[in-house]
Design an enzyme around this catalytic site. Structure first.
Site, PDB file in Angstrom:
ATOM      1  N   TYR A 175       0.843  -1.210   0.000  1.00  0.00           N
ATOM      2  CA  TYR A 175       0.000   0.000   0.000  1.00  0.00           C
ATOM      3  C   TYR A 175       0.879   1.262   0.000  1.00  0.00           C
ATOM      4  O   TYR A 175       0.483   2.322  -0.485  1.00  0.00           O
ATOM      5  CB  TYR A 175      -0.974  -0.033   1.190  1.00  0.00           C
ATOM      6  CG  TYR A 175      -2.196   0.836   0.974  1.00  0.00           C
ATOM      7  CD1 TYR A 175      -3.018   0.660  -0.134  1.00  0.00           C
ATOM      8  CD2 TYR A 175      -2.528   1.842   1.877  1.00  0.00           C
ATOM      9  CE1 TYR A 175      -4.129   1.462  -0.341  1.00  0.00           C
ATOM     10  CE2 TYR A 175      -3.640   2.644   1.684  1.00  0.00           C
ATOM     11  CZ  TYR A 175      -4.438   2.444   0.574  1.00  0.00           C
ATOM     12  OH  TYR A 175      -5.540   3.244   0.377  1.00  0.00           O
ATOM     13  N   LYS A 235      -3.289   8.535   2.905  1.00  0.00           N
ATOM     14  CA  LYS A 235      -4.525   8.300   3.665  1.00  0.00           C
ATOM     15  C   LYS A 235      -4.368   8.759   5.118  1.00  0.00           C
ATOM     16  O   LYS A 235      -5.326   9.266   5.711  1.00  0.00           O
ATOM     17  CB  LYS A 235      -4.916   6.815   3.615  1.00  0.00           C
ATOM     18  CG  LYS A 235      -5.333   6.312   2.241  1.00  0.00           C
ATOM     19  CD  LYS A 235      -6.476   7.092   1.646  1.00  0.00           C
ATOM     20  CE  LYS A 235      -7.047   6.428   0.396  1.00  0.00           C
ATOM     21  NZ  LYS A 235      -8.008   7.285  -0.318  1.00  0.00           N
TER      22      LYS A 235
END
Ligand code: NAD
Length: 254
Positions: free
Chosen positions: A152, A159
């Site tokens: 990720y 995020k």
């Protein structure tokens, strides 16, 4: 949601999380305006939302200086007000969503932060002018911001920054009756998600880890989002709501 008008940013196709959200809002009779990143997507979106009443599709590439200001100017002159906004978009170079995080390039770091995080701040700043009777704004995040999820990488940092923005923006906009929240969605196979290395393994892992023994669906996210956008959640702001079939609650599972 009848009588409410909202802006949906990030619909690309029928697999998009924004599509699940739009369906839930359509079922509650909200009027929707959509943005499209490009003319190419605009034609596709037009087919997808042809059965939505009173919809508009406006171009907005959030990485272009001035596009977001321009979008809100157009909405202001055409419609005059907004009740809610869904920010369901993110971007990283696919080549940097696998391998080591430390290999992230400066240019992709800045681009991912710009598109996936800064755009939300710009949207919220503009929203104030159109949410004259208060409103609700929701963005989409993922658990990779909290704990390491393989591949990720830079998106996790974007995020994490996005989630912190949610709290600061909720504080800034609270006095105007505008609520700002995020949904931390479990993994769903979409265009963006398929760019993350070994995404099918993440799906499988989260399904096994979930107390409910399943992955989250677009409808799960759509219904939760409709709740956050509606007056039913009137006392909730600055929150990150996990909609992931409970997988984030599990530490170790034998
Ligand atoms: P998607 O590919 O369907 O949607 C991503 C959208 O981002 C597309 O509509 C694309 O046009 C838009 N976008 C990218 N760059 C843009 C730009 N410069 N300007 C305007 N729009 C731009 O994928 P999705 O999974 O539905 O993603 C929606 C949101 O949900 C993203 O923020 C994503 O990080 C988040 N999310 C996804 C998952 C998942 O597993 N799919 C899980 C948690 C959170």
């Amino acid at each position: 949601m009848k009588g409410k008008t909202g802006l949906i940013m990030g619909l690309a196709n029928k697999f998009s999380i924004a599509y699940g959200i739009s369906e839930s809002l359509k079922n509650r009779e909200a009027d929707l305006i959509f943005t499209s990143q490009t003319e190419y997507f605009k034609n596709k979106i037009s087919d997808i939302v042809s059965d939505f009443s009173n919809h508009e599709i406006l171009l907005c590439d959030v990485s272009n200086d001035g596009d977001i200001d321009n979008l809100f100017d157009i909405i202001s002159s055409k419609i005059g007000r907004l009740d809610f906004i869904v920010h369901s978009l993110a971007f990283s170079d696919k080549n940097e969503l696998s391998g080591k995080y430390y290999d992230t390039s400066r240019s992709n770091f800045l681009n991912a932060m710009n598109i996936s995080c800064y755009s939300f701040t710009e949207v919220c700043r503009n929203a104030r002018k159109l949410m004259t009777d208060g409103g609700s704004i929701v963005t989409l995040t993922y658990y990779g911001s909290e704990k390491v999820v393989p591949n990720y990488n830079v998106m996790a940092l974007a995020k994490a920054a996005l989630e912190t923005s949610v709290r600061y923006l909720a504080e800034d906009l609270g006095e105007f009756g505008i609520r700002v929240n995020a949904i931390s969605a479990g993994p769903i196979k979409t265009l963006a998600a398929s760019g993350v290395g070994e995404f099918s393994k993440i799906l499988e892992y989260e399904r096994n880890r979930s107390p409910m023994k399943r992955n989250v669906t677009q409808k799960d996210i759509g219904e939760a989002c409709a709740f956050l956008l509606s007056d039913m959640s009137s006392g909730i702001t600055g929150e990150i709501l996990h909609v992931d079939c409970g997988s984030n609650i599990i530490g170790v599972k034998f």
